[in-house]
Every structure is written in structure tokens, then in C-alpha cells.
Design an enzyme around this catalytic site. Structure first.
Site, PDB file in Angstrom:
ATOM      1  N   CYS A 182     -15.172  -6.163  -0.492  1.00 28.53           N
ATOM      2  CA  CYS A 182     -15.133  -5.147  -1.549  1.00 28.53           C
ATOM      3  C   CYS A 182     -15.394  -5.716  -2.946  1.00 28.53           C
ATOM      4  O   CYS A 182     -15.606  -4.960  -3.885  1.00 28.53           O
ATOM      5  CB  CYS A 182     -13.798  -4.406  -1.519  1.00 28.53           C
ATOM      6  SG  CYS A 182     -13.472  -3.614   0.063  1.00 28.53           S
ATOM      7  N   HIS A 220     -11.954  -1.777  -8.494  1.00 30.45           N
ATOM      8  CA  HIS A 220     -12.285  -1.419  -7.117  1.00 30.45           C
ATOM      9  C   HIS A 220     -11.418  -0.230  -6.705  1.00 30.45           C
ATOM     10  O   HIS A 220     -10.211  -0.212  -6.923  1.00 30.45           O
ATOM     11  CB  HIS A 220     -12.028  -2.619  -6.211  1.00 30.45           C
ATOM     12  CG  HIS A 220     -12.141  -2.300  -4.756  1.00 30.45           C
ATOM     13  ND1 HIS A 220     -13.124  -1.482  -4.250  1.00 30.45           N
ATOM     14  CD2 HIS A 220     -11.374  -2.678  -3.694  1.00 30.45           C
ATOM     15  CE1 HIS A 220     -12.954  -1.367  -2.944  1.00 30.45           C
ATOM     16  NE2 HIS A 220     -11.909  -2.077  -2.580  1.00 30.45           N
ATOM     17  N   ASN A 261     -12.326   4.456  -0.186  1.00 29.42           N
ATOM     18  CA  ASN A 261     -12.728   3.082  -0.465  1.00 29.42           C
ATOM     19  C   ASN A 261     -14.104   2.830   0.158  1.00 29.42           C
ATOM     20  O   ASN A 261     -14.225   2.714   1.373  1.00 29.42           O
ATOM     21  CB  ASN A 261     -11.678   2.126   0.118  1.00 29.42           C
ATOM     22  CG  ASN A 261     -12.021   0.667  -0.105  1.00 29.42           C
ATOM     23  OD1 ASN A 261     -13.150   0.318  -0.470  1.00 29.42           O
ATOM     24  ND2 ASN A 261     -11.057  -0.202   0.125  1.00 29.42           N
TER      25      ASN A 261
HETATM   26  N1  COA Z   1      -0.127   9.059   7.636  1.00 31.51           N
HETATM   27  C1  COA Z   1       1.185   9.301   7.725  1.00 31.51           C
HETATM   28  N2  COA Z   1       2.109   8.331   7.844  1.00 31.51           N
HETATM   29  C2  COA Z   1       1.678   7.069   7.878  1.00 31.51           C
HETATM   30  C3  COA Z   1       0.309   6.735   7.792  1.00 31.51           C
HETATM   31  C4  COA Z   1      -0.606   7.786   7.662  1.00 31.51           C
HETATM   32  N3  COA Z   1      -1.931   7.587   7.562  1.00 31.51           N
HETATM   33  N4  COA Z   1       0.181   5.394   7.840  1.00 31.51           N
HETATM   34  C5  COA Z   1       1.418   4.896   7.962  1.00 31.51           C
HETATM   35  N5  COA Z   1       2.317   5.899   7.987  1.00 31.51           N
HETATM   36  C6  COA Z   1       3.771   5.812   8.071  1.00 31.51           C
HETATM   37  C7  COA Z   1       4.228   4.494   8.654  1.00 31.51           C
HETATM   38  O1  COA Z   1       4.281   4.544  10.061  1.00 31.51           O
HETATM   39  C8  COA Z   1       5.596   4.336   8.044  1.00 31.51           C
HETATM   40  O2  COA Z   1       6.511   5.149   8.732  1.00 31.51           O
HETATM   41  P1  COA Z   1       8.013   4.653   8.957  1.00 31.51           P
HETATM   42  O3  COA Z   1       8.597   4.482   7.593  1.00 31.51           O
HETATM   43  O4  COA Z   1       8.613   5.763   9.750  1.00 31.51           O
HETATM   44  O5  COA Z   1       7.894   3.362   9.719  1.00 31.51           O
HETATM   45  C9  COA Z   1       5.426   4.931   6.662  1.00 31.51           C
HETATM   46  O6  COA Z   1       4.302   5.825   6.750  1.00 31.51           O
HETATM   47  C10 COA Z   1       5.172   3.914   5.596  1.00 31.51           C
HETATM   48  O7  COA Z   1       4.103   3.073   6.029  1.00 31.51           O
HETATM   49  P2  COA Z   1       3.665   1.811   5.222  1.00 31.51           P
HETATM   50  O8  COA Z   1       2.641   1.064   6.001  1.00 31.51           O
HETATM   51  O9  COA Z   1       4.890   1.102   4.733  1.00 31.51           O
HETATM   52  O10 COA Z   1       2.963   2.528   3.962  1.00 31.51           O
HETATM   53  P3  COA Z   1       2.450   1.884   2.643  1.00 31.51           P
HETATM   54  O11 COA Z   1       3.147   2.510   1.500  1.00 31.51           O
HETATM   55  O12 COA Z   1       2.405   0.376   2.723  1.00 31.51           O
HETATM   56  O13 COA Z   1       0.962   2.411   2.605  1.00 31.51           O
HETATM   57  C11 COA Z   1      -1.288   1.665   2.887  1.00 31.51           C
HETATM   58  C12 COA Z   1       0.035   1.980   3.580  1.00 31.51           C
HETATM   59  C13 COA Z   1      -2.290   1.184   3.925  1.00 31.51           C
HETATM   60  C14 COA Z   1      -1.791   2.936   2.227  1.00 31.51           C
HETATM   61  C15 COA Z   1      -1.023   0.574   1.812  1.00 31.51           C
HETATM   62  O14 COA Z   1      -0.331  -0.497   2.369  1.00 31.51           O
HETATM   63  C16 COA Z   1      -2.293   0.056   1.189  1.00 31.51           C
HETATM   64  O15 COA Z   1      -3.020   0.786   0.554  1.00 31.51           O
HETATM   65  N6  COA Z   1      -2.556  -1.269   1.307  1.00 31.51           N
HETATM   66  C17 COA Z   1      -3.743  -1.855   0.751  1.00 31.51           C
HETATM   67  C18 COA Z   1      -4.905  -1.559   1.638  1.00 31.51           C
HETATM   68  C19 COA Z   1      -6.224  -1.772   0.958  1.00 31.51           C
HETATM   69  O16 COA Z   1      -6.392  -1.505  -0.197  1.00 31.51           O
HETATM   70  N7  COA Z   1      -7.194  -2.246   1.720  1.00 31.51           N
HETATM   71  C20 COA Z   1      -8.526  -2.422   1.255  1.00 31.51           C
HETATM   72  C21 COA Z   1      -8.703  -3.736   0.645  1.00 31.51           C
HETATM   73  S1  COA Z   1     -10.317  -3.884  -0.017  1.00 31.51           S
END
Ligand code: COA
Length: 309
Positions: free
Chosen positions: A109, A233, A263
């Protein structure tokens, strides 16, 4: 010293729009969760890396009103090439009627900023006119049963023509960074799906964006107060907000398009930059900070002085 300036640009997004509600029909997710955790509302899905690049590249040529044969080299940033060999840039070079060298760059990215900086290297050693494109079609490598990644990634492309200038040009400072020890947090094997440890990526993303932006600003001899527009980004609104808070730039001076695009990886920064330019948010002389991060884990930033074509 020879520098460069952007003389034309173009963007391309697939026609097909997929909303958060559309996704919730496919997997266990919902609009509220996606909006709150990422800021994304909808994304565009479809096309190939070549077809989107050809579309954005053609628009850039049209805007710059130049003969395709006058371009000295094409640098295409992508981590989703259409084939392993040849590079997707070869297909794009031929379709656009370019008569020059063409190669792909993969820095995930951060790739568009890498490609833009590399183009300045070629301008510094004699190229007169470069085409730089950032395109990804991540929907093709996303695991559509994995709600942790499928909600984030999408397809898009941005292209620009960069002409040599007799002066130092518009690139005032840049930084390219990578830390391969973190490759396990975001990767796709050849032919495989994207795998991500979202929390690990999130934790590092903010820090490496801020570090890279500060290095570029330092090289440019500027502080964040000089920046008229930050173009980060477009991965996650919470990452953008946290990075901007640490950098000390308000969200009013930050470009955000991810609610419409998701993204788009290499497409992300050029799409946001040219969207701001098309909306009249940029004037001659404005200082713009481009800053990205991605798998690798790469980070890249560039401080540019906007020169209205
Ligand atoms: N819809 C609904 N619930 C979801 C879900 C979705 N798409 N994805 C995960 N959950 C749930 C999880 O199972 C978890 O449930 P629990 O609390 O019962 O266990 C809860 O939501 C929280 O999940 P978590 O993974 O802790 O969420 P988060 O706040 O870390 O958000 C991302 C997840 C992926 C959005 C976040 O970590 C992120 O954006 N990371 C960076 C990724 C990125 O930018 N990648 C590209 C790099 S170039």
C-alpha cells in the site's frame, strides 16, 4: 538539479459498487460495525489491474494533452499484477501507445509513493517525462469468507504524468521505509489469499506513518504547520485520525475518501490526492504531505509543493 512536476492525472474505479449492507448479506457483519471500526461505507469491485491502469493512464494523458510517445518510462505500482510474467506495466504500455520502458513496483500500500519517488530518480538522470500509476485489484485475492479482510479491501487506480523541471521541482522531501521482520502480519502467498493480523497491523501502522512523515518533513526543512493537505493511505479512518493527531494536523486538512473506496492499496493515495485536486482543494504552492504504510511492513512519504498544471 532536475526535479519533476505533475502535469496531468486520472483516476479509475470499477462501476460495481458494493455497500456494507451488500457484504452483510454475504458474511456475518453489518454496516454499523464496519462504519464504526473502519469508516468505510462502500467500495468499488471489478476489472483487472491492467484495465484500471489503462483507464486512469488514458485520462492522465488526456488531461496533460501530450503524445503518449513522449513518455520516457512507465512505473506501475501494484501488488496484484494480472500475471506473474510479464509485468502488468507491459500490457498498459502497449495499450496506451507508450514507446518506452515499463516496469512494476511492489511495495504494497506504500507503492504509489515508492513509484513516484523512483520516477524522480529517473528524472534526475535524464528522463524528461514519466508516467506513474498506482493500481490494485485486491478483491481478486481477498478471502470472501474472511470478514476480517473482506470488508476492508477493494479496487482502484490513479495515474499521473510527471515532467522534468529545470529547477528542484515539486518533491521537497521523501522517505521510503520497510521492515521485513513484520512480513507475517500481512501477506498473500503466490496464488493465495490475503492473510492479516489486523490488530498487529493497526498497532504499527500509526507509528510508522508518523515516523515516515516526520522524516520527509525534516528533509524538506518544514514543520507540519506548513502542510496545507495531508493525503494518508486510506486503510482505516481510525488509523488516519490517530496518525494525524500525533502529527498535529487537523482532520480538516486531511484527505479522506475511504468511505467511498475502501482500501485500494496502490490506488489509495493517488485517488485521494487527485480527488482533492479535482475538488479544488489545492492551489499553486500548497504543501502536500503524502504518507502511506503497507505490507512488508513498508512506509513511505513525500512532501510536495503543489504546482497547478
Ligand atoms: N463484522 C462484525 N464483527 C467483526 C468483524 C466484522 N467484519 N470483524 C471482526 N469482528 C468482531 C470480532 O470477532 C470481535 O468480536 P469479539 O469481541 O466478540 O471477539 C470484535 O468484532 C472486535 O474485533 P477486533 O478484531 O478486535 O476489531 P478491531 O477493532 O481490531 O478492528 C480491523 C478490526 C481489521 C478493522 C482493525 O484491526 C484494522 O483496521 N486493522 C488494520 C488493518 C489494515 O489497515 N490493513 C491494511 C494495511 S495496508
Amino acid at each position: 538539479m532536475t526535479g519533476g512536476r505533475i502535469i496531468g492525472w486520472g483516476s479509475a474505479l470499477p462501476d460495481k459498487v458494493v455497500t456494507n449492507d451488500d457484504l452483510s448479506a454475504l458474511m456475518d457483519t453489518n454496516d454499523e460495525w464496519i462504519t464504526e471500526r473502519t469508516g468505510i461505507k462502500r467500495r468499488h469491485i471489478g476489472g483487472s489491474t491492467a484495465s484500471l491502469s489503462i483507464e486512469s493512464g488514458r485520462k492522465a494523458l488526456f488531461m496533460a494533452k501530450i503524445d503518449p510517445a513522449s513518455i520516457d518510462c512507465l512505473v506501475l505500482s501494484t501488488s496484484t499484477p494480472d500475471r506473474a510474467v510479464p509485468a502488468t506495466s507491459a500490457t498498459v504500455q502497449n495499450a496506451l501507445g507508450l514507446r518506452c520502458g515499463a516496469f512494476d513496483v511492489n511495495a504494497a500500500c506504500s507503492g504509489f509513493v515508492y513509484a513516484y519517488v523512483v520516477a524522480h530518480g529517473l528524472l534526475a538522470i535524464g528522463a524528461k517525462r514519466m508516467m506513474v500509476i498506482g493500481t490494485d485489484t485486491l478483491s481478486r485475492i481477498v478471502d470472501w469468507s474472511d470478514r476480517g479482510t473482506a470488508i476492508l479491501f477493494a479496487d482502484g487506480s490513479g495515474a499521473c504524468i510527471v515532467d522534468a523541471t529545470p529547477d528542484a521541482g515539486q518533491l521537497l522531501g521523501w522517505d521510503l521505509d520497510a521492515d521485513g521482520s513484520l512480513e507475517h502480519v500481512l501477506y498473500a502467498e503466490i496464488g493465495g489469499n490475503l492473510r492479516m493480523d489486523g490488530k498487529a497491523v493497526f498497532r504499527r501502522a500509526v507509528r510508522i506513518m508518523v515516523d515516515s512523515a516526520r522524516k520527509s518533513l525534516h528533509k524538506a526543512g518544514l514543520t507540519i504547520d506548513a502542510v496545507k493537505l495531508c493525503v494518508p493511505h486510506q486503510a482505516n479512518l481510525r488509523i488516519i485520525e490517530a496518525a494525524c493527531r500525533q502529527l498535529g494536523i487537523p482532520m480538516e486538512r486531511t484527505a479522506v475518501t475511504l468511505h467511498e473506496t475502501g482500501n485500494t492499496s496502490s490506488g489509495s493515495i493517488p485517488l485521494a490526492l487527485f480527488d482533492a485536486a479535482d475538488r479544488g482543494r489545492l492551489s499553486n504552492g500548497d504543501v502536500v504531505l503524502l504518507v502511506g504504510f503497507g505490507a512488508g511492513m513498508t512506509a513511505a512519504s513525500a512532501v510536495i509543493e503543489w504546482r497547478q498544471p
